[in-house]
Design a protein around this motif. Structure first.
Motif, PDB file in Angstrom:
ATOM      1  N   THR A  33       7.958  -7.182  15.528  1.00  0.00           N
ATOM      2  CA  THR A  33       6.240  -7.292  15.629  1.00  0.00           C
ATOM      3  C   THR A  33       5.717  -8.392  14.742  1.00  0.00           C
ATOM      4  O   THR A  33       6.540  -8.932  13.846  1.00  0.00           O
ATOM      5  N   GLY A  34       4.680  -8.873  14.810  1.00  0.00           N
ATOM      6  CA  GLY A  34       4.199  -9.853  14.126  1.00  0.00           C
ATOM      7  C   GLY A  34       2.686  -9.517  13.725  1.00  0.00           C
ATOM      8  O   GLY A  34       2.003  -8.641  14.407  1.00  0.00           O
ATOM      9  N   PRO A  35       1.801 -10.557  13.339  1.00  0.00           N
ATOM     10  CA  PRO A  35       0.385 -10.325  12.964  1.00  0.00           C
ATOM     11  C   PRO A  35      -0.183 -10.487  14.392  1.00  0.00           C
ATOM     12  O   PRO A  35       0.303 -10.930  15.368  1.00  0.00           O
ATOM     13  N   GLN A  36      -1.403  -9.710  14.006  1.00  0.00           N
ATOM     14  CA  GLN A  36      -2.121  -9.477  15.366  1.00  0.00           C
ATOM     15  C   GLN A  36      -1.491  -8.819  16.498  1.00  0.00           C
ATOM     16  O   GLN A  36      -1.720  -9.050  17.741  1.00  0.00           O
ATOM     17  N   ASN A  37      -0.437  -7.772  16.136  1.00  0.00           N
ATOM     18  CA  ASN A  37       0.304  -7.230  17.329  1.00  0.00           C
ATOM     19  C   ASN A  37       0.544  -5.879  16.772  1.00  0.00           C
ATOM     20  O   ASN A  37       1.676  -5.596  16.438  1.00  0.00           O
ATOM     21  N   PRO A  38      -0.342  -5.212  16.980  1.00  0.00           N
ATOM     22  CA  PRO A  38      -0.362  -3.734  16.368  1.00  0.00           C
ATOM     23  C   PRO A  38       0.475  -2.831  17.111  1.00  0.00           C
ATOM     24  O   PRO A  38       0.479  -2.792  18.278  1.00  0.00           O
ATOM     25  N   TYR A  86       4.841  11.810  15.455  1.00  0.00           N
ATOM     26  CA  TYR A  86       5.202  11.736  14.153  1.00  0.00           C
ATOM     27  C   TYR A  86       6.487  12.238  13.884  1.00  0.00           C
ATOM     28  O   TYR A  86       7.384  11.951  12.961  1.00  0.00           O
ATOM     29  N   GLN A  87       6.968  13.232  14.673  1.00  0.00           N
ATOM     30  CA  GLN A  87       8.136  14.081  14.505  1.00  0.00           C
ATOM     31  C   GLN A  87       9.399  13.051  14.963  1.00  0.00           C
ATOM     32  O   GLN A  87      10.160  12.785  14.182  1.00  0.00           O
ATOM     33  N   LEU A  88       9.132  12.248  15.879  1.00  0.00           N
ATOM     34  CA  LEU A  88      10.022  11.158  16.232  1.00  0.00           C
ATOM     35  C   LEU A  88      10.184  10.071  15.473  1.00  0.00           C
ATOM     36  O   LEU A  88      11.292   9.718  14.918  1.00  0.00           O
ATOM     37  N   ALA A  89       8.896   9.786  14.794  1.00  0.00           N
ATOM     38  CA  ALA A  89       8.799   8.509  13.871  1.00  0.00           C
ATOM     39  C   ALA A  89       9.718   9.231  12.472  1.00  0.00           C
ATOM     40  O   ALA A  89      10.395   8.293  11.926  1.00  0.00           O
ATOM     41  N   ALA A  90       9.597  10.255  12.167  1.00  0.00           N
ATOM     42  CA  ALA A  90      10.337  10.580  10.908  1.00  0.00           C
ATOM     43  C   ALA A  90      11.610  10.919  10.997  1.00  0.00           C
ATOM     44  O   ALA A  90      12.380  10.420   9.899  1.00  0.00           O
ATOM     45  N   LEU A 197       6.586   3.082  14.569  1.00  0.00           N
ATOM     46  CA  LEU A 197       6.364   3.420  13.284  1.00  0.00           C
ATOM     47  C   LEU A 197       7.748   3.974  12.384  1.00  0.00           C
ATOM     48  O   LEU A 197       7.850   3.566  11.309  1.00  0.00           O
ATOM     49  N   GLY A 198       8.599   4.599  13.081  1.00  0.00           N
ATOM     50  CA  GLY A 198       9.707   4.969  12.670  1.00  0.00           C
ATOM     51  C   GLY A 198      10.655   3.816  12.032  1.00  0.00           C
ATOM     52  O   GLY A 198      11.177   3.853  11.026  1.00  0.00           O
ATOM     53  N   GLN A 199      10.645   2.828  13.048  1.00  0.00           N
ATOM     54  CA  GLN A 199      11.250   1.534  12.730  1.00  0.00           C
ATOM     55  C   GLN A 199      10.681   0.997  11.219  1.00  0.00           C
ATOM     56  O   GLN A 199      11.513   0.542  10.430  1.00  0.00           O
ATOM     57  N   GLY A 200       9.449   0.910  11.249  1.00  0.00           N
ATOM     58  CA  GLY A 200       8.895   0.078  10.005  1.00  0.00           C
ATOM     59  C   GLY A 200       9.039   0.944   9.034  1.00  0.00           C
ATOM     60  O   GLY A 200       9.326   0.439   7.962  1.00  0.00           O
ATOM     61  N   LEU A 201       8.738   2.136   8.807  1.00  0.00           N
ATOM     62  CA  LEU A 201       8.542   3.187   7.874  1.00  0.00           C
ATOM     63  C   LEU A 201      10.228   3.204   7.275  1.00  0.00           C
ATOM     64  O   LEU A 201      10.484   3.310   5.984  1.00  0.00           O
ATOM     65  N   GLY A 202      11.135   3.251   8.260  1.00  0.00           N
ATOM     66  CA  GLY A 202      12.568   3.433   7.823  1.00  0.00           C
ATOM     67  C   GLY A 202      13.117   2.111   7.092  1.00  0.00           C
ATOM     68  O   GLY A 202      13.868   2.141   6.013  1.00  0.00           O
ATOM     69  N   THR A 381       2.721  -4.608  11.798  1.00  0.00           N
ATOM     70  CA  THR A 381       3.080  -3.965  12.572  1.00  0.00           C
ATOM     71  C   THR A 381       1.916  -2.820  12.986  1.00  0.00           C
ATOM     72  O   THR A 381       1.757  -2.459  14.213  1.00  0.00           O
ATOM     73  N   LEU A 382       1.245  -2.276  11.948  1.00  0.00           N
ATOM     74  CA  LEU A 382       0.430  -1.076  12.209  1.00  0.00           C
ATOM     75  C   LEU A 382      -0.937  -1.423  12.451  1.00  0.00           C
ATOM     76  O   LEU A 382      -1.606  -0.866  13.287  1.00  0.00           O
ATOM     77  N   VAL A 383      -1.713  -2.409  11.713  1.00  0.00           N
ATOM     78  CA  VAL A 383      -2.991  -2.960  11.903  1.00  0.00           C
ATOM     79  C   VAL A 383      -3.201  -4.272  12.700  1.00  0.00           C
ATOM     80  O   VAL A 383      -4.180  -4.808  12.595  1.00  0.00           O
ATOM     81  N   GLY A 384      -2.058  -5.064  12.876  1.00  0.00           N
ATOM     82  CA  GLY A 384      -2.250  -6.499  13.218  1.00  0.00           C
ATOM     83  C   GLY A 384      -2.600  -7.205  12.161  1.00  0.00           C
ATOM     84  O   GLY A 384      -3.207  -8.537  12.512  1.00  0.00           O
ATOM     85  N   LEU A 385      -2.374  -7.025  10.902  1.00  0.00           N
ATOM     86  CA  LEU A 385      -2.863  -7.963   9.747  1.00  0.00           C
ATOM     87  C   LEU A 385      -1.799  -8.249   9.016  1.00  0.00           C
ATOM     88  O   LEU A 385      -0.878  -7.954   8.529  1.00  0.00           O
TER      89      LEU A 385
END
Length: 487
Positions: A33-38, A86-90, A197-202, A381-385
């Motif tokens: 993912t990249g900027p401006q790509n939530p 969020y269960q899958l993300a965690a 989200l799971g990939q990013g937080l991991g 990743t999350l907000v495109g910023l």
């Protein structure tokens, strides 16, 4: 480094002390993912297998099978409901974290000692009193578990708007036919977001050094956190005294906690700015008609892969950025830069005469951010910023200029009200802001006067309400009631 002080363990040792119950080891990085790509929405499309090991991918398809077999019935587990699974993300994040070193009691004590020392030094360089009520060491999994509630607050507005926009823009024929399956479509959307989200937080959990490393107050209020395993990895190869590195990071964490504790509007301001951005999300679905024109609706029931293909293809539609969204992102970027710049300024003041490597560590943190560290990757990743390093550097220069022209109290007074904060233009010209602030600029004077007037009016209303209540009590007192002539 073979021996870190304060009870911290080196990252280069063997794995005998690793937690074997942490899940399978996974080395996959965050999604592409990249900027401006939530949430991974963009030209590359959604790739659920990016950066995942086979067991993680199998888990996602297992949940996908549950949805198809139930044809839209709700999955079990509270974490599966809502705009993000969020269960899958965690679960995916824990698998990506893999083995980790458990925190030892001596490491908790080491963190408490380092933060306590840093807090004493910070007392001399800021008017904000100490805000740390507890200092602890966390493992990557503890960081994930403890910070997930805050990530939910950040992700829900964006995911909800994206999911709602997708459903609202289905062609009428497809929407009518998909009605019975809409629950399943929502769950698939939640899975897509949860996987991203799971990939990013991991990945983030293995890299962050403190609870405020991404600029947000992720730990509970008043709690300062250091992550020993990540710090050991960070310290390897720097060629700097390990004790100085740990105290430097403790000072950054303690400074963040002071700011978020004693500027009560700051935490909510960050979250509400993300919500402002989310409310304006829109996606160009002009191509969805062409995509669905050649699909027989009955195929969606007989061949689940067709539905999966439809959902995945929809991820290639690029969210459009409205002027309102761009303004919200600019405000968020500026606010995060001001937080980082203020922390850098006070930590440099507090430590430069005490820790010889302070300047080198400040520059190391700048380079870490500039090279696309965890903060940049997460927000992209999350907000495109994408946080631009230039902003943080210029914010630090602004705070330094203001301090040199005035004093500690004047510098910290800027945080009294959101209207007093510098904006993006001020970061480009800090001298102008300093001159305006200390020169009695009419806008700043008006903002302060309005704030004082508002506080005075509120105090007057409270006083009037108290007087009214007292008089009411007196009038209702039977002892004060005039006697009845007929008695």
């Amino acid at each position: 480094m073979s021996d870190l002080p304060f009870g911290f363990s080196s990252s280069s040792g063997d794995d005998d002390g690793k937690d074997k119950n942490a899940g399978a080891s996974g080395d996959g990085g965050p999604g592409n993912t990249g900027p401006q790509n939530p949430f991974g929405f963009g030209g590359a499309g959604f790739d659920p297998s990016a950066g995942l090991d086979p067991s993680a991918l199998g888990q996602m398809f297992s949940q996908l099978g549950q949805m198809f077999s139930g044809m839209g019935t709700s999955m079990s587990g509270s974490g599966a409901a809502g705009p993000v699974n969020y269960q899958l993300a965690a679960n995916l994040a824990r698998q990506q974290i893999g083995n980790f070193t458990p925190v030892l009691e001596k490491e908790n004590k080491a963190v408490a000692d380092a933060v306590r020392l840093a807090d004493v030094w910070l007392d001399d360089v800021t008017t904000f009193p100490g805000g740390v009520s507890k200092a602890v060491a966390w493992t990557p999994v503890q960081w994930l578990d403890e910070t997930l509630p805050t990530w939910k607050g950040l992700c829900n507005p964006v995911a909800t708007q994206l999911a709602g926009t997708w459903q609202q823009n289905l062609p009428p024929e497809a929407a009518q036919f998909a009605g019975p399956m809409m629950g399943m479509l929502t769950q698939m959307s939640g899975m897509a977001f949860g996987t991203q989200l799971g990939q990013g937080l991991g990945q983030l959990a293995k890299e962050v050094l403190t609870s405020t490393d991404v600029g947000l107050p992720l730990a509970p209020e008043g709690v300062a956190v250091l992550l020993p395993e990540a710090i050991a990895t960070f310290a390897d190869g720097l060629g700097l005294p390990a004790q100085e590195i740990i105290v430097f990071l403790a000072a950054r964490e303690a400074a963040h906690v002071r700011l978020f504790t004693h500027v009560p509007w700051l935490r909510q301001r960050l979250l509400s700015t993300v919500e402002e951005y989310a409310r304006g999300i829109s996606i160009d679905f002009s191509g969805i008609t062409d995509m669905t024109a050649n699909i027989d609706p009955t195929e969606l029931f007989s061949d689940p892969s067709k539905l999966e293909e439809l959902i995945s293809s929809s991820a290639t539609f690029e969210p459009t950025t409205t002027p309102e969204q761009k303004a919200a992102l600019d405000r968020l970027e500026t606010l995060l830069a001001l937080i980082e710049g203020w922390v850098e300024n006070v930590v440099t003041q507090a430590l430069s005469d005490r820790i010889p490597s302070t300047s080198a560590l400040v520059e190391t943190m700048r380079r870490r951010r500039a090279s696309g560290g965890p903060a940049e990757q997460t927000f992209a990743t999350l907000v495109g910023l994408e946080l631009r390093p230039r902003k943080s550097r210029e914010a630090a220069a602004l705070w330094r200029s203001l301090f040199e022209a005035t004093d500690v109290a004047t510098r910290d007074k800027v945080w009294e009200h959101p209207d007093l904060l510098p904006d993006a233009d001020d970061l480009d010209n800090p001298a102008r802001f300093v001159e305006r602030f200390i020169g009695g600029d009419s806008e700043i004077d008006s903002a302060i006067a309005e704030l004082e007037k508002s506080l005075a009016a509120e105090a007057e209303r409270d006083s009037a309400a108290d007087d009214s209540a007292d008089k009411s009590d007196e009038s209702d007192d039977p002892d004060d009631t005039p006697g009845d002539p007929g008695r």
